[in-house]
Motif scaffolding. Structure first.
Motif, mmCIF file in Angstrom:
data_model
loop_
_atom_site.group_PDB
_atom_site.id
_atom_site.type_symbol
_atom_site.label_atom_id
_atom_site.label_comp_id
_atom_site.label_asym_id
_atom_site.label_seq_id
_atom_site.Cartn_x
_atom_site.Cartn_y
_atom_site.Cartn_z
ATOM 1 N N ILE A 148 -2.344 -1.946 16.737
ATOM 2 C CA ILE A 148 -2.149 -1.682 18.160
ATOM 3 C C ILE A 148 -3.300 -2.267 18.975
ATOM 4 C CG2 ILE A 148 -2.086 0.151 19.906
ATOM 5 C CD1 ILE A 148 -0.534 1.850 17.832
ATOM 6 N N GLU A 149 -4.527 -2.108 18.491
ATOM 7 C CA GLU A 149 -5.675 -2.696 19.189
ATOM 8 C C GLU A 149 -5.556 -4.214 19.245
ATOM 9 O OE1 GLU A 149 -7.788 -1.179 20.901
ATOM 10 O OE2 GLU A 149 -7.579 0.889 20.210
ATOM 11 N N ARG A 150 -5.072 -4.804 18.153
ATOM 12 C CA ARG A 150 -4.854 -6.259 18.110
ATOM 13 C C ARG A 150 -3.866 -6.680 19.192
ATOM 14 N NH1 ARG A 150 -3.775 -10.686 18.818
ATOM 15 N NH2 ARG A 150 -3.121 -12.346 17.419
ATOM 16 N N VAL A 151 -2.743 -5.979 19.299
ATOM 17 C CA VAL A 151 -1.729 -6.309 20.297
ATOM 18 C C VAL A 151 -2.276 -6.089 21.705
ATOM 19 C CG1 VAL A 151 0.546 -5.679 21.197
ATOM 20 C CG2 VAL A 151 0.177 -5.824 18.719
ATOM 21 N N ARG A 152 -2.986 -4.984 21.905
ATOM 22 C CA ARG A 152 -3.511 -4.654 23.232
ATOM 23 C C ARG A 152 -4.481 -5.725 23.741
ATOM 24 N NH1 ARG A 152 -3.567 0.304 25.008
ATOM 25 N NH2 ARG A 152 -3.823 1.204 22.931
ATOM 26 N N SER A 153 -5.203 -6.355 22.813
ATOM 27 C CA SER A 153 -6.196 -7.361 23.217
ATOM 28 C C SER A 153 -5.557 -8.566 23.902
ATOM 29 C CB SER A 153 -6.992 -7.829 21.991
ATOM 30 O OG SER A 153 -6.193 -8.617 21.125
ATOM 31 N N GLU A 154 -4.255 -8.748 23.718
ATOM 32 C CA GLU A 154 -3.556 -9.882 24.347
ATOM 33 C C GLU A 154 -2.900 -9.503 25.667
ATOM 34 O OE1 GLU A 154 -1.526 -12.821 22.303
ATOM 35 O OE2 GLU A 154 -2.375 -12.354 20.345
ATOM 36 N N GLN A 155 -3.115 -8.284 26.117
ATOM 37 C CA GLN A 155 -2.634 -7.809 27.415
ATOM 38 C C GLN A 155 -1.116 -7.939 27.578
ATOM 39 O OE1 GLN A 155 -5.194 -10.069 30.132
ATOM 40 N NE2 GLN A 155 -6.604 -8.339 30.184
ATOM 41 N N PRO A 156 -0.366 -7.307 26.677
ATOM 42 C CA PRO A 156 1.082 -7.283 26.855
ATOM 43 C C PRO A 156 1.464 -6.381 28.016
ATOM 44 C CG PRO A 156 0.458 -5.811 25.102
ATOM 45 C CD PRO A 156 -0.806 -6.520 25.517
ATOM 46 N N ALA A 157 2.694 -6.521 28.488
ATOM 47 C CA ALA A 157 3.156 -5.657 29.573
ATOM 48 C C ALA A 157 3.363 -4.231 29.085
ATOM 49 C CB ALA A 157 4.466 -6.201 30.142
ATOM 50 N N ARG A 158 3.727 -4.100 27.801
ATOM 51 C CA ARG A 158 4.097 -2.787 27.288
ATOM 52 C C ARG A 158 4.019 -2.809 25.761
ATOM 53 N NH1 ARG A 158 7.041 1.605 29.123
ATOM 54 N NH2 ARG A 158 8.639 2.492 27.766
#
Length: 215
Positions: A148-158
């Motif tokens: 989740i931290e990995r995904v969040r680092s790319e600034q997804p919309a959701r």
């Protein structure tokens, strides 16, 4: 945020994935891409991605084990170095920062190698996208947290987490890290993910890649 509470046993990971995909659609949760956590998450990810008609890819993290006890996770690190650490355990056991830094570097490299093996080409662009993170279940949640931290680092919309079963306590903690969550089962007597599957045979790397290539 959907969270079931009764206790059902899934036939296998594909069955769990089909049920999860149906629930995600019923909840009208849109996604631009499904990211499965290998290896066990890929059969489910394939079913969910097919149900939603979106691409399937992977997000990979490796657990960081305690000194002398590699099975006991004190954290996890993703391929890009994104990390989640159980600071309470690290402090309580007196684990050195040098050990954590060394393990972080090594496990991140292993995660990168695994991602390169699984994926032909660059990872998907996640900025501004609706991302659904899928796994076959959650016990301690160390790997899921790092992903989740990995995904969040790319600034997804959701970011939406979708799993068939998990520890009620861990799921409650993970819900605070994402925008939404779909969890079919949160049994109060949860002990291990495998107890909720009739067939919980380990997924091989070769099988996992086939699921990824099937889209």
């Amino acid at each position: 945020m959907y969270r079931g509470s009764h206790s059902t046993q899934f036939a296998d990971r594909t069955d769990a994935g089909r049920q999860l995909g149906e629930r995600v659609r019923e909840e009208n949760i849109g996604a631009d891409v499904v990211l499965a956590i290998p290896r066990g998450g890929l059969p489910l990810g394939r079913a969910v991605a097919d149900a939603l008609g979106v691409p399937l890819d992977v997000v990979i993290a490796k657990k960081i084990g305690a000194p002398g006890n590699p099975e006991f996770a004190i954290g996890a690190v993703a391929a890009d170095g994104s990390i989640w650490l159980n600071d309470d355990v690290i402090q309580r056991q007196g684990i050195s920062r040098e050990y954590v830094a060394r393990e972080r570097e090594q496990k991140a490299a292993e995660a990168r190698q695994k991602a390169e093996r699984y994926r032909n080409g660059p990872p998907p662009e996640l900025a501004g996208k609706r991302v659904l993170v899928v796994d076959d279940g959650v016990a301690t949640g160390a790997t899921v947290r790092a992903c989740i931290e990995r995904v969040r680092s790319e600034q997804p919309a959701r970011i939406v987490l979708a799993v068939p079963v998990g520890s009620p306590r861990t799921i409650a903690e993970l819900e605070r890290m994402v925008d939404d969550a779909v969890v079919l089962e949160t049994p109060p007597d949860f002990h291990a993910v495998g107890q909720y599957y009739r067939d919980f045979t380990q997924v091989t790397d070769e099988e996992a890649i086939e699921y990824l290539d099937a889209g």
